[in-house]
Write an enzyme that holds these catalytic residues in place. Structure first.
Site, PDB file in Angstrom:
ATOM      1  N   CYS A  46      -4.975  28.938 -91.292  1.00 38.06           N
ATOM      2  CA  CYS A  46      -6.148  29.445 -92.017  1.00 38.06           C
ATOM      3  C   CYS A  46      -6.706  28.385 -92.968  1.00 38.06           C
ATOM      4  O   CYS A  46      -6.186  28.202 -94.085  1.00 38.06           O
ATOM      5  CB  CYS A  46      -5.782  30.711 -92.789  1.00 38.06           C
ATOM      6  SG  CYS A  46      -7.160  31.376 -93.740  1.00 38.06           S
ATOM      7  N   CYS A  90      -8.045  29.721 -96.325  1.00 34.41           N
ATOM      8  CA  CYS A  90      -7.003  30.050 -97.307  1.00 34.41           C
ATOM      9  C   CYS A  90      -6.392  28.791 -97.908  1.00 34.41           C
ATOM     10  O   CYS A  90      -6.193  28.713 -99.122  1.00 34.41           O
ATOM     11  CB  CYS A  90      -5.860  30.836 -96.646  1.00 34.41           C
ATOM     12  SG  CYS A  90      -6.375  32.111 -95.517  1.00 34.41           S
ATOM     13  N   ASP A  91      -6.070  27.826 -97.072  1.00 33.17           N
ATOM     14  CA  ASP A  91      -5.240  26.705 -97.519  1.00 33.17           C
ATOM     15  C   ASP A  91      -5.990  25.385 -97.706  1.00 33.17           C
ATOM     16  O   ASP A  91      -5.432  24.444 -98.271  1.00 33.17           O
ATOM     17  CB  ASP A  91      -4.097  26.491 -96.516  1.00 33.17           C
ATOM     18  CG  ASP A  91      -3.178  27.702 -96.451  1.00 33.17           C
ATOM     19  OD1 ASP A  91      -3.087  28.415 -97.464  1.00 33.17           O
ATOM     20  OD2 ASP A  91      -2.576  27.943 -95.397  1.00 33.17           O
TER      21      ASP A  91
END
Ligand code: NAP
Length: 325
Positions: free
Chosen positions: A151, A154-155
């Site tokens: 992701c 997200c990261d």
């Protein structure tokens, strides 16, 4: 390492009831499930939506959506799913957060077990989507969350000025590689062929980006590092030569697999588990419908998921009226 995208509310009080009964239960709150809920709520069905993680599904973790009609400047996945949630909540939709573990049926009713509680429904729409496929190479599981990610939204922020690898050549890999250019110093895109599967417009953008480099005809053989990802071994498929590449992170986008375990053996799927449906989203079990990416179909997009959801809700309404009145 993943950022929390949405606070998960406590389980709904409905789950305390012994034997709740619904017209329609929708399993999965991505674009397909939410759109099905929108149409079912407008048809005044007694409908319940069950989601185990994040409303909006995979789409909500997409940084920028540029091909959803009506948004000429694009829209973030989070914003689009928030708008859709607003739209259905205004209709009074019941949503519960929980994990559906069992789905059974007798001739007239479906039984859905969510976190150990039994709910009954006249019809069910499965909109459970897909999960990121894994490379299945040494180091992938051990270093997940320590440099191995599925992701970018997200990261990505953890990789400011770092060197990263993105694996895959489809729309997801290219879109996310482009997104990651805002953080990373250098992105090496590893693809097993010399032609990208992604839409031409995305491929052109990636090839023109000065931060993106390509390893063609290459696959990841091993990911290693003491406490976090430090090195990836690539193999060139043309000559079998191995190459060590020092990296800080690895984002894997090599396709998806359907979340259809719940109905394994119950309804017809293809050999990968994608659910076979008729044009009205009906599975081979009367009253059970499937919508969105979990279904066997040609084009997996937010717009086709939403269309599936609308069609499934309408078919479920017709089914309920015909069989339960
Ligand atoms: P995808 O389109 O199936 O592409 C998967 C990519 O990973 C392909 O390039 C494939 O290579 C490669 N691959 C597969 N298995 C591999 C392995 N074991 N090792 C190395 N490489 C491997 O999957 P996706 O990009 O995740 O997209 C999934 C679906 O969502 C697609 O239908 C896609 O169009 C859709 N989607 C659309 C958008 C958009 O329209 N903006 C964005 C994201 C996703 P080959 O090319 O050689 O097969």
């Amino acid at each position: 390492m993943s950022l929390q995208l949405q606070i998960k509310p406590k389980p709904h009080k409905l789950l305390d009831k012994k034997k709740a009964m619904f017209d329609l239960i929708i399993i999965g709150g991505g674009p397909a499930g939410l759109t099905a809920a929108l149409y079912a709520s407008r048809a005044r069905l007694n409908v319940l939506l069950i989601e185990k993680m994040i409303l909006g599904g995979m789409a909500s973790t997409t940084f920028q959506i540029e091909n959803y009609p009506g948004f000429p400047d694009g829209i973030s996945g989070m914003e689009l799913s928030n708008l859709l949630q607003d739209q259905v909540r205004r209709l009074g939709l019941e949503i519960v957060w929980g994990n559906v573990t069992v789905l059974t049926h007798d001739p007239s009713l479906y039984q859905v077990t969510v976190d150990g509680k039994l709910l009954n429904s006249k019809a069910v729409i499965l909109a459970t989507g897909t999960t990121a496929a894994k490379l299945n190479v040494p180091g992938e599981d051990e270093l997940r969350g320590k440099g191995v990610s599925y992701c970018a939204t997200c990261d990505g922020p953890f990789y400011k000025d770092k060197n990263i690898i993105v694996v895959g050549g489809g729309n997801a890999a290219i879109e996310e590689a482009l997104f990651l250019t805002r953080y990373a110093k250098k992105i090496s895109l590893v693809h097993r062929r010399d032609e990208l599967r992604a839409d031409k417009i995305l491929a052109e953008k990636a090839k023109a980006d000065p931060k993106i480099y390509f390893f063609w005809h290459s696959v990841v053989e091993k990911i290693s590092g003491e406490h976090k990802v430090e090195e990836v071994i690539l193999r060139d498929l043309r000559n079998n030569n191995s190459l060590r590449v020092a990296v800080d992170g690895l984002f894997i986008y090599i396709g998806t697999k359907p979340n259809s375990e719940l109905v394994k053996g119950l309804i017809k799927t293809d050999k990968f588990g994608y659910i076979k449906t008729a044009e009205n989203m009906a599975t081979n079990l009367p009253g059970l419908f499937a919508a969105g990416d979990v279904r066997l179909k040609g084009l997996r997009q937010i717009i086709t998921a939403a269309a599936d959801g609308a069609i499934a809700a309408e078919a479920a309404r017709t089914y309920i009226e015909t069989n339960h009145n």
